[in-house]
Design a protein around this motif. Structure first.
Motif, PDB file in Angstrom:
ATOM      1  N   ASP A  98     -15.154 -10.231   2.457  1.00  0.00           N
ATOM      2  CA  ASP A  98     -14.906  -8.879   1.957  1.00  0.00           C
ATOM      3  C   ASP A  98     -15.028  -8.814   0.444  1.00  0.00           C
ATOM      4  O   ASP A  98     -15.406  -7.786  -0.113  1.00  0.00           O
ATOM      5  N   LEU A 292      -6.516  -1.898  -1.212  1.00  0.00           N
ATOM      6  CA  LEU A 292      -5.561  -2.198  -0.149  1.00  0.00           C
ATOM      7  C   LEU A 292      -4.132  -1.855  -0.561  1.00  0.00           C
ATOM      8  O   LEU A 292      -3.799  -1.871  -1.749  1.00  0.00           O
ATOM      9  N   ARG A 309      -6.074  -0.334   4.340  1.00  0.00           N
ATOM     10  CA  ARG A 309      -6.908   0.377   3.369  1.00  0.00           C
ATOM     11  C   ARG A 309      -6.164   1.623   2.872  1.00  0.00           C
ATOM     12  O   ARG A 309      -5.458   2.277   3.643  1.00  0.00           O
ATOM     13  N   GLN A 310      -6.334   1.930   1.604  1.00  0.00           N
ATOM     14  CA  GLN A 310      -5.765   3.166   1.070  1.00  0.00           C
ATOM     15  C   GLN A 310      -6.296   4.367   1.842  1.00  0.00           C
ATOM     16  O   GLN A 310      -7.408   4.342   2.369  1.00  0.00           O
ATOM     17  N   THR A 312      -5.346   5.600   4.661  1.00  0.00           N
ATOM     18  CA  THR A 312      -5.382   5.441   6.113  1.00  0.00           C
ATOM     19  C   THR A 312      -4.257   6.246   6.747  1.00  0.00           C
ATOM     20  O   THR A 312      -3.117   6.224   6.278  1.00  0.00           O
TER      21      THR A 312
END
Length: 376
Positions: A98, A292, A309-310, A312
């Protein structure tokens, strides 16, 4: 969610030494190229003091931190894209990560050879990204050929106007990426992929488009009292990439710290006038660059931290815990770490009105503690 960060760099820059320190995996770290033949994997806990505090409040028997998987990938040399050194293996291993962590040597040591016989971390970085782009060029040219063939036969295959438009947009992106690669414009590749992704247009999985941070591997002397701020190589890296992308770490010091008990570790950090370990810095930077956050589930059995994840929403966050929770999601009981720390307990928190019920559109915030109500 599983997060994987890949440590990459030229041979003898301290990459494997840093990996050993971060993971305590004990893989070889010798003074010769290609010591790391296969990508070594290790799971490392994400340090988060909030989890410990929550466990005290809930009387949790077990703490489960969120984790990052580090991957130590074989050293790269110029010509890797055409198979030099361990190039093809390196480039295939890096596709799955990632975040790329570029380890760049910023210390002089006549006893540790440099593969290019001179110290220039920016040049080392450019060698690596050039190889990434050259490998991407192979993929791009194949993609271009395929898309042209599809568009040529689109009418015969009864493609809809929307399908044709999507193919045209994808080809447009491919051609732009190809131009950036041919001109050696690494940032152009990153920017155009981000631009198309923001427009919800299908993008391409490229090595050179992956997010990255930089580790400036400095000497022990440079680490003490932040002497690295005067290290010309570190200063050049910050000037080129920005302070938020560059982390100064002494792999040697991190290796020593990894062998100490917590109390001894804190004493050594204090003696060096260091606020936090290199691992903590890398984790924080990884989270920041990948967008994150951390949320928690807590009870007497366990206090559990989860990466997310932001932006979400609650049902998808529930799915990180278990797929059934997302499938049967009804609502989430939510409050934040800061709220319960002020209240001191769930019982007292209820009286403040900070504990609330949220539906499917609620976006999880960093530090949220959630309890999912569901029915399957």
């Amino acid at each position: 969610m599983a997060i994987q960060a890949g440590l990459v760099g030229l041979p003898n820059v301290g990459k494997s030494t840093l990996f050993n320190a971060l993971t305590k995996a004990g893989i070889p770290a010798e003074n010769y190229p290609f010591c790391t033949i296969d990508p070594h994997m290790a799971i490392t806990n994400v340090p988060d003091k909030r989890l410990e505090e929550l466990a005290k409040i809930f009387g949790s028997q077990k703490l489960i931190p969120t984790t990052v998987q580090f991957c130590d990938i074989a050293g790269l040399v110029k010509g890797a894209a055409t198979g030099e050194g361990l190039g093809n293996q390196f480039l295939s291993n890096i596709m799955g990560v990632d975040l790329i962590i570029h380890v760049l040597r910023c210390f002089e040591d006549k006893n540790v050879t440099h593969v290019h016989d001179h110290l220039d971390p920016i040049d080392d970085f450019e060698v690596i990204v050039s190889e990434l782009m050259l490998k991407d060029l192979e993929s791009i040219e194949k993609k271009e050929e395929k898309l042209n063939a599809l568009l040529k036969s689109a009418k015969n295959k009864n493609f809809t106007p929307n399908q044709i438009k999507e193919l045209e947009q994808e080809l447009e992106l491919v051609l732009k990426v190809k131009n950036f690669i041919n001109s050696g414009n690494f940032y152009g590749v990153q920017d155009i992929i981000r631009e198309y992704a923001n427009k919800n247009i299908k993008t391409i999985d490229l090595l050179s488009a992956k997010n990255f941070i930089i580790i400036a591997n400095i000497s022990e002397d440079d680490l003490q009292n932040k002497n690295y701020l005067n290290n010309i190589h570190y200063k050049n890296l910050v000037a080129k990439f920005g302070a938020n992308k560059v982390i100064a770490i002494s792999a040697k010091i991190e290796a020593e710290l990894s062998q100490l008990e917590d109390s001894e570790k804190q004493e050594m950090l204090a003696s060096l006038e260091i606020d936090e370990s290199g691992l903590d810095k890398i984790i924080k930077s990884t989270y920041q660059n990948l967008g994150l956050i951390t949320f928690f589930t807590c009870g007497p059995k366990e206090a559990h931290a989860w990466s997310l994840r932001q932006n979400t929403k609650a049902p998808q966050a529930a799915g990180e815990i278990h797929s059934d929770l997302e499938r049967g999601f009804i609502c989430a009981v939510v409050y934040n770490y800061s709220d319960i720390m002020l209240a001191g307990s769930e019982a007292k928190l209820r009286d403040t009105g900070k504990m609330r019920t949220e539906g499917k559109d609620y976006i999880i915030k960093d530090g949220d503690i959630i309890l999912i109500r569901f029915n399957v």
